[in-house]
Write a protein that holds these residues in place. Structure first.
Motif, PDB file in Angstrom:
ATOM      1  N   UNK A 190     110.605  53.761  56.735  1.00 47.93           N
ATOM      2  CA  UNK A 190     110.971  53.483  58.128  1.00 47.93           C
ATOM      3  C   UNK A 190     110.208  52.267  58.642  1.00 47.93           C
ATOM      4  N   UNK A 191     108.956  52.094  58.216  1.00 46.18           N
ATOM      5  CA  UNK A 191     108.187  50.907  58.609  1.00 46.18           C
ATOM      6  C   UNK A 191     108.786  49.633  58.017  1.00 46.18           C
ATOM      7  N   UNK A 192     109.398  49.737  56.842  1.00 41.34           N
ATOM      8  CA  UNK A 192     110.055  48.578  56.232  1.00 41.34           C
ATOM      9  C   UNK A 192     111.276  48.184  57.055  1.00 41.34           C
ATOM     10  N   UNK A 193     112.010  49.183  57.529  1.00 40.21           N
ATOM     11  CA  UNK A 193     113.191  48.914  58.347  1.00 40.21           C
ATOM     12  C   UNK A 193     112.820  48.284  59.680  1.00 40.21           C
ATOM     13  N   UNK A 194     111.674  48.726  60.236  1.00 39.93           N
ATOM     14  CA  UNK A 194     111.218  48.178  61.517  1.00 39.93           C
ATOM     15  C   UNK A 194     109.691  48.325  61.589  1.00 39.93           C
ATOM     16  N   UNK A 195     108.972  47.226  61.425  1.00 42.67           N
ATOM     17  CA  UNK A 195     107.497  47.264  61.393  1.00 42.67           C
ATOM     18  C   UNK A 195     106.876  47.578  62.746  1.00 42.67           C
ATOM     19  N   UNK A 196     107.654  47.479  63.810  1.00 41.97           N
ATOM     20  CA  UNK A 196     107.120  47.674  65.166  1.00 41.97           C
ATOM     21  C   UNK A 196     107.197  49.122  65.650  1.00 41.97           C
ATOM     22  N   UNK A 197     107.734  50.016  64.838  1.00 44.40           N
ATOM     23  CA  UNK A 197     107.849  51.404  65.301  1.00 44.40           C
ATOM     24  C   UNK A 197     106.474  52.040  65.419  1.00 44.40           C
ATOM     25  N   UNK A 198     106.371  53.038  66.302  1.00 40.13           N
ATOM     26  CA  UNK A 198     105.138  53.807  66.474  1.00 40.13           C
ATOM     27  C   UNK A 198     105.468  55.282  66.301  1.00 40.13           C
ATOM     28  N   UNK A 199     104.692  55.940  65.468  1.00 39.74           N
ATOM     29  CA  UNK A 199     104.961  57.338  65.133  1.00 39.74           C
ATOM     30  C   UNK A 199     104.469  58.240  66.268  1.00 39.74           C
ATOM     31  N   UNK A 200     105.377  58.999  66.901  1.00 39.95           N
ATOM     32  CA  UNK A 200     104.976  59.801  68.073  1.00 39.95           C
ATOM     33  C   UNK A 200     104.437  61.193  67.757  1.00 39.95           C
ATOM     34  N   UNK A 201     104.665  61.709  66.525  1.00 36.49           N
ATOM     35  CA  UNK A 201     104.294  63.087  66.221  1.00 36.49           C
ATOM     36  C   UNK A 201     103.390  63.171  64.990  1.00 36.49           C
ATOM     37  N   UNK A 202     102.368  64.007  65.116  1.00 41.51           N
ATOM     38  CA  UNK A 202     101.427  64.249  64.024  1.00 41.51           C
ATOM     39  C   UNK A 202     101.104  65.736  64.000  1.00 41.51           C
ATOM     40  N   UNK A 203     101.114  66.330  62.800  1.00 42.33           N
ATOM     41  CA  UNK A 203     100.695  67.723  62.647  1.00 42.33           C
ATOM     42  C   UNK A 203      99.586  67.804  61.603  1.00 42.33           C
ATOM     43  N   UNK A 204      98.596  68.641  61.904  1.00 37.51           N
ATOM     44  CA  UNK A 204      97.412  68.772  61.052  1.00 37.51           C
ATOM     45  C   UNK A 204      97.253  70.233  60.645  1.00 37.51           C
ATOM     46  N   UNK A 205      97.176  70.491  59.350  1.00 38.28           N
ATOM     47  CA  UNK A 205      97.000  71.864  58.878  1.00 38.28           C
ATOM     48  C   UNK A 205      95.580  72.342  59.172  1.00 38.28           C
ATOM     49  N   UNK A 206      95.435  73.644  59.377  1.00 39.50           N
ATOM     50  CA  UNK A 206      94.114  74.257  59.553  1.00 39.50           C
ATOM     51  C   UNK A 206      93.866  75.143  58.340  1.00 39.50           C
ATOM     52  N   UNK A 207      92.850  74.822  57.568  1.00 38.61           N
ATOM     53  CA  UNK A 207      92.597  75.512  56.311  1.00 38.61           C
ATOM     54  C   UNK A 207      91.739  76.754  56.510  1.00 38.61           C
ATOM     55  N   UNK A 208      91.948  77.749  55.655  1.00 38.79           N
ATOM     56  CA  UNK A 208      91.216  79.017  55.761  1.00 38.79           C
ATOM     57  C   UNK A 208      89.741  78.869  55.411  1.00 38.79           C
ATOM     58  N   UNK A 209      89.407  77.905  54.549  1.00 38.75           N
ATOM     59  CA  UNK A 209      88.007  77.758  54.138  1.00 38.75           C
ATOM     60  C   UNK A 209      87.182  76.948  55.142  1.00 38.75           C
ATOM     61  N   UNK A 210      87.754  76.692  56.319  1.00 40.91           N
ATOM     62  CA  UNK A 210      87.071  76.025  57.428  1.00 40.91           C
ATOM     63  C   UNK A 210      86.596  74.617  57.079  1.00 40.91           C
ATOM     64  N   UNK A 211      87.317  73.945  56.210  1.00 35.88           N
ATOM     65  CA  UNK A 211      87.023  72.546  55.923  1.00 35.88           C
ATOM     66  C   UNK A 211      87.840  71.661  56.858  1.00 35.88           C
ATOM     67  N   UNK A 212      87.303  70.493  57.153  1.00 32.38           N
ATOM     68  CA  UNK A 212      88.046  69.530  57.964  1.00 32.38           C
ATOM     69  C   UNK A 212      88.207  69.955  59.409  1.00 32.38           C
ATOM     70  N   UNK A 213      89.303  69.532  60.015  1.00 32.30           N
ATOM     71  CA  UNK A 213      89.575  69.781  61.437  1.00 32.30           C
ATOM     72  C   UNK A 213      89.888  71.252  61.677  1.00 32.30           C
TER      73      UNK A 213
END
Length: 453
Positions: A190-213
């Motif tokens: 999608x960035x190749x089709x249009x380099x000016x786009x901005x991604x509006x949605x982000x999802x982050x997994x929450x891990x059971x071992x309490x690593x990361x976010x």
């Protein structure tokens, strides 16, 4: 005769409404969790708000997407860019809903592949012009689903079909069908089709071992480090939906348990009074031992009845948790009310993608059914007791009809759940407890009425 019919109809309708409502609440929650795929509710969503001055969003550029991926390497991340565009082949054209996604998309949302495979990380890194198309869209454009390797035109570029997916026929997805995309393409393409786009949605997994976010605050801190104001983003912890959804049946069970214990204790007090009354009458007599001997059967029955009531109370206390069922969310306790109901409805209408609105719509349905269904079931049962107080029926016949109708309503509620494509998630503990309570009340009402006669 009319009162007997009134009792039967209101009893059956009340039991069915109550059991169906409780099954619906659990079923819709499981249905939503399934559609939210591997991580279910264990994820955090970030949605860029719209900038009213510059008429664009506070989305993420290509450079920022790579930065976030490195920053969140302990967590699985998903970036989504929805747009609409014409896709066509040599003979047909279709205006389609298109989703540019990371290769991790199947871990965050349910994708049922019937042919080929979904987008891979390698295809995304190579910015390959490949796509996955939905079965109905494929039939509209190609008149067939046997289309792997065929080309289709999108934004004046040729894309190769590598997979065909099929919408999963579940209760929620059927209701939210218009939110599902027709085509998936790799995010980097999608960035190749249009380099000016901005991604509006982000999802982050929450891990059971309490690593990361693990929290919204941690996500906000990362945005701040990037020079982005967290106030420009809507950050939602999906676990909050689950915390509000699961306690509803537990609260209903708790209410019936409290009522059950109340009536059990009342019966215990009444039984103790009868025992002391019998002994007191014996004390007044000059022949106390003879008086007690003549009433030994009555006293024995009362003692057995008292012990039985104590056992019932103990069983209820052991089976039901009496802690505070409403889980803390954002340092406060949330209970379903009209504001949550309206807010969820607004979020569903405003959502642009299926996975974005599943949680809101499921909570909207659960809120509606918990307010209306459980309340209506309780009122119908209360009304059935009113009719029962004015019916002349033998106790054994009434209790037999009650037991059969309860089982029939439970079976019928399960069948309805199956027909509307929801998992039949009837809580056995709640079902048995509600049955015991209603059986006990029915028996007491009949005994009280027969004594008056």
């Amino acid at each position: 005769m009319n009162r007997i019919k009134g009792w039967k109809y209101t009893l059956i309708l009340g039991i069915f409404t109550l059991l169906f409502s409780m099954g619906f609440i659990q079923g819709i929650n499981k249905n939503a969790e399934g559609l939210l795929s591997t991580f279910g509710f264990d994820k955090i969503s970030v949605e860029a708000k719209e900038n009213p001055i510059k008429s664009r969003t506070y989305g993420f550029t290509k450079k920022e997407v790579w930065h976030l991926k490195r920053k969140l390497k302990e967590n699985l991340t998903l970036f989504v860019f929805p747009f609409e565009e014409n896709i066509k082949n040599s003979s047909n054209t279709m205006f389609a809903k298109i989703l540019a996604v990371s290769a991790s998309y199947p871990s965050f949302a349910d994708v049922h592949m019937v042919q080929g495979s979904f987008l891979t990380e390698k295809q995304e890194e190579n910015q390959d012009r490949v796509l996955v198309i939905e079965e109905e869209a494929a039939l509209r454009i190609f008149k067939s689903t046997d289309i792997l390797g065929m080309d289709v035109e999108l934004m004046d570029k040729s894309f190769t079909v590598i997979g065909v997916n099929k919408r999963k026929r579940t209760f929620l997805s059927n209701l939210l069908k218009r939110k599902e995309p027709d085509v998936y393409i790799p995010l980097q393409t999608a960035f190749v089709l249009d380099e000016n786009i901005e991604i509006p949605y982000l999802q982050i997994s929450i891990l059971e071992d309490e690593k990361g976010i693990q929290s919204e605050k941690a996500v906000g801190k990362i945005l701040e480090d990037m020079g982005k104001g967290p106030s420009n983003y809507k950050i939602v912890d999906y676990r909050g939906f689950q915390k509000r959804a699961y306690p509803i049946n537990a609260i209903t069970t708790l209410i019936f348990a409290m009522l059950m214990i109340y009536y059990l204790i009342r019966s215990q007090i009444k039984t103790i009074k009868e025992i002391f009354s019998t002994l007191a009458d014996g004390c007044k007599s000059h022949y106390f031992l003879e008086a007690v001997q003549s009433n030994k059967r009555t006293l024995g029955f009362l003692m057995i009845h008292f012990l039985f009531l104590i056992c019932c109370t103990y069983i209820v206390l052991k089976r039901v948790r009496f802690d505070f069922y409403l889980s803390a969310i954002k340092d406060q306790y949330d209970l379903y009310d009209i504001s949550i109901f309206i807010n969820n409805l607004f979020e569903v209408v405003a959502a642009k993608t299926l996975f974005q609105c599943i949680s809101y719509f499921s909570e909207f349905l659960i809120t509606f059914i918990s307010i209306s269904g459980v309340t209506l079931g309780g009122l119908l049962l209360y009304l059935s007791f009113y009719f029962l107080q004015h019916t002349r029926q033998q106790i054994d016949k009434v209790l037999f009809f009650f037991s059969v109708s309860y089982l029939a309503a439970l079976l019928f509620a399960s069948i309805v759940m199956k027909v509307i494509q929801l998992p039949a998630m009837i809580d056995i503990k709640s079902t048995i407890l509600i049955y015991s309570f209603l059986f006990f009340i029915t028996y007491r009402k009949l005994c009280a009425f027969n004594k008056k006669l």
